[in-house]
Design an enzyme around this catalytic site. Structure first.
Site, mmCIF file in Angstrom:
data_model
loop_
_atom_site.group_PDB
_atom_site.id
_atom_site.type_symbol
_atom_site.label_atom_id
_atom_site.label_comp_id
_atom_site.label_asym_id
_atom_site.label_seq_id
_atom_site.Cartn_x
_atom_site.Cartn_y
_atom_site.Cartn_z
ATOM 1 N N LYS A 55 0.861 -1.053 -0.084
ATOM 2 C CA LYS A 55 -0.012 -0.063 0.081
ATOM 3 C C LYS A 55 0.789 1.304 0.015
ATOM 4 C CE LYS A 55 -0.214 -0.141 5.082
ATOM 5 N NZ LYS A 55 -0.890 -0.361 6.146
ATOM 6 N N ARG A 153 -11.114 0.460 14.864
ATOM 7 C CA ARG A 153 -10.728 1.120 13.522
ATOM 8 C C ARG A 153 -11.465 0.533 12.360
ATOM 9 N NH1 ARG A 153 -4.380 1.249 11.660
ATOM 10 N NH2 ARG A 153 -5.173 -0.687 10.796
ATOM 11 N N TYR A 281 13.196 30.982 6.321
ATOM 12 C CA TYR A 281 12.108 31.751 6.797
ATOM 13 C C TYR A 281 12.191 32.128 8.190
ATOM 14 C CZ TYR A 281 9.623 30.644 2.378
ATOM 15 O OH TYR A 281 9.054 30.536 1.158
ATOM 16 N N MET A 329 9.366 24.237 1.741
ATOM 17 C CA MET A 329 8.683 23.139 0.930
ATOM 18 C C MET A 329 9.419 22.264 0.136
ATOM 19 S SD MET A 329 5.393 23.644 -1.473
ATOM 20 C CE MET A 329 4.198 24.190 -0.266
HETATM 21 C C1 LIG Z 1 -0.390 -1.746 6.680
HETATM 22 C C2 LIG Z 1 -1.106 -2.868 7.202
HETATM 23 C C3 LIG Z 1 -0.441 -3.921 7.328
HETATM 24 C C4 LIG Z 1 0.992 -4.230 7.167
HETATM 25 O O1 LIG Z 1 1.239 -3.870 8.438
HETATM 26 P P1 LIG Z 1 3.017 -3.830 8.960
HETATM 27 O O2 LIG Z 1 3.293 -3.362 10.171
HETATM 28 O O3 LIG Z 1 3.326 -2.570 7.876
HETATM 29 O O4 LIG Z 1 3.698 -4.962 8.495
HETATM 30 C C5 LIG Z 1 -1.247 -5.073 7.521
HETATM 31 N N1 LIG Z 1 -2.649 -5.256 7.563
HETATM 32 C C6 LIG Z 1 -3.372 -4.097 7.547
HETATM 33 C C7 LIG Z 1 -4.781 -4.348 7.639
HETATM 34 C C8 LIG Z 1 -2.589 -2.990 7.369
HETATM 35 O O5 LIG Z 1 -3.327 -1.715 7.102
#
Ligand SMILES: *Cc1c(COP(=O)(O)O)cnc(C)c1O
Length: 390
Positions: A55, A153, A281, A329
């Protein structure tokens, strides 16, 4: 806990020649051999199965190259949050099973099913949307029941399990839906001694019992991510979902994994300034003595944490040089002291650490955050190049 090194003798990424990696642009060099070796370690830790979680553009490394390297290292599954991310992998020609979670109910489930993407179902609304897509497309939906095992969650809350399971059982018996797996997630696995870990495991077990009571076979059971996979075999079940570990990050801090990304930036310009020069800045820094300042073309839009202004360091000419003034930035200023730095030289922002350069962990400490945030926020302007040490 002092890190152990189960990955073997390799503890550092291969030597990279920064000037060749950078054509005047800040460049992230991703070591795909290290990714593959990290994946192999997790495939061995949980012989039952490994899902590579790619992801967020593969934690900033590039989703497709990260996925390929992880598959070469023994991963059998790919995991992403959105249908779009799954399609990116399919479009690149990856045919491994893919699970996508975290979709809104109006996500494009039709397209997901047409591309053989498994979908996590965290509630009845998602079940209905996925079932409707299955009916429309004539493709049976492969779903993973997502249980909330104690972090409020994503995933179905325990009170909803009986109702949701009745609906899933009905959809399965009617035919458009196949229950491929059941997933949970642990909130506190980064601390192996946290009492919420056994509680989360127990909640997952209760969920599995509820699934069987509903007349369903749970299929592939998956709970553990990086930290739990490394610290607690009782969480392994049939599959581990590994993201951070692929890119060399162990949230529990107990296992030395291979660093996978180095970040380089060329010096744009250099200036000699007297003591008392105000920099950047709000004049966030005033030089204490005559010194030389060098400008690097990357800033908070590229993932350099603004909170690391004044504490962050880079390596230039083998010396640590401190960021001075605010992180802008698009640019940062570093104090190179009396080093005769010239424009075009390349600074190492982070790397494996073997040559004295800062590591991702150093940046996380300077910015008071976790390593995942440092790599995941490396922006799209940064060029990615890929190396293999084979
Ligand atoms: C991001 C995520 C993972 C991966 O977890 P890591 O700690 O990065 O290995 C696994 N399951 C879900 C649902 C996630 O959102």
């Amino acid at each position: 806990m002092s890190p152990t090194s189960p990955a073997g003798n390799r503890t550092a990424a291969p030597t990279m020649d920064p000037p060749r990696m950078t054509r005047g642009r800040a460049t992230a060099v991703v070591d795909l051999s290290a990714v593959q070796d990290n994946a192999r370690l997790f495939a061995q830790r949980n012989a039952a199965g490994l899902m590579a979680v790619v992801k967020a553009d593969g934690f900033g490394h590039g989703a497709v190259p990260l996925a390929r390297a992880a598959l070469a290292g023994g991963a059998g599954w790919l995991g992403v949050t959105s249908v779009d991310e799954a399609l990116q992998l399919r479009t690149a020609g990856l045919s491994a099973p893919i699970l996508s979670w975290l979709n809104a109910v109006d996500a494009d489930f039709d397209t997901a099913l047409r591309h053989r993407v498994d979908l996590a179902v965290p509630g009845v609304d998602h079940l209905y949307a996925v079932t409707a897509a299955a009916v429309r497309t004539g493709r049976r939906a492969r779903i993973h029941l997502h249980l909330d095992t104690g972090m409020a969650r994503d995933g179905a809350a325990a009170a909803e399990w009986p109702h949701l399971l009745r609906r899933i059982a009905a959809a399965v018996s009617r035919g458009p839906v196949q229950l491929v797996g059941v997933m949970g997630h642990l909130a506190c696995a980064d601390d192996p001694d946290d009492p919420h870990n056994p509680a989360g495991r127990l909640a997952f077990e209760r969920g599995l019992v509820a699934v069987r009571r509903a007349g369903l076979a749970p299929g592939i059971r998956h709970l553990a991510t990086t930290a739990a996979t490394l610290t607690d075999p009782r969480t392994h079940y049939d599959l581990s979902r590994i993201g951070a570990g692929l890119v060399g990050i162990d949230p529990s801090g107990g296992t030395a994994l291979l660093p996978t990304m180095s970040l380089f930036a060329p010096v744009v310009s250099v200036r000699d300034v007297p003591a008392g020069t105000a920099v950047g800045y709000r004049h966030g820094h005033v030089t204490l003595r005559a010194t030389r300042l060098a400008l690097l073309p990357l800033g908070y839009a590229d993932g350099i944490p603004r909170s690391a202004g004044g504490t962050g360091q880079v390596l230039l000419r083998g010396r640590r040089c401190r960021l001075v003034g605010a992180v802008s930035m698009d640019q940062i200023v570093i104090d190179v002291g009396d080093e005769p730095v010239v424009p075009g030289e390349v600074a190492t922002v982070f790397g494996p650490g073997a040559k004295g350069e800062p590591t991702v962990a150093d940046w996380a400490r300077w910015a008071d955050t976790i390593e995942q945030e440092i790599v995941a926020r490396i922006g799209q302007r940064i060029i990615r190049t890929y190396v293999r040490d084979a």
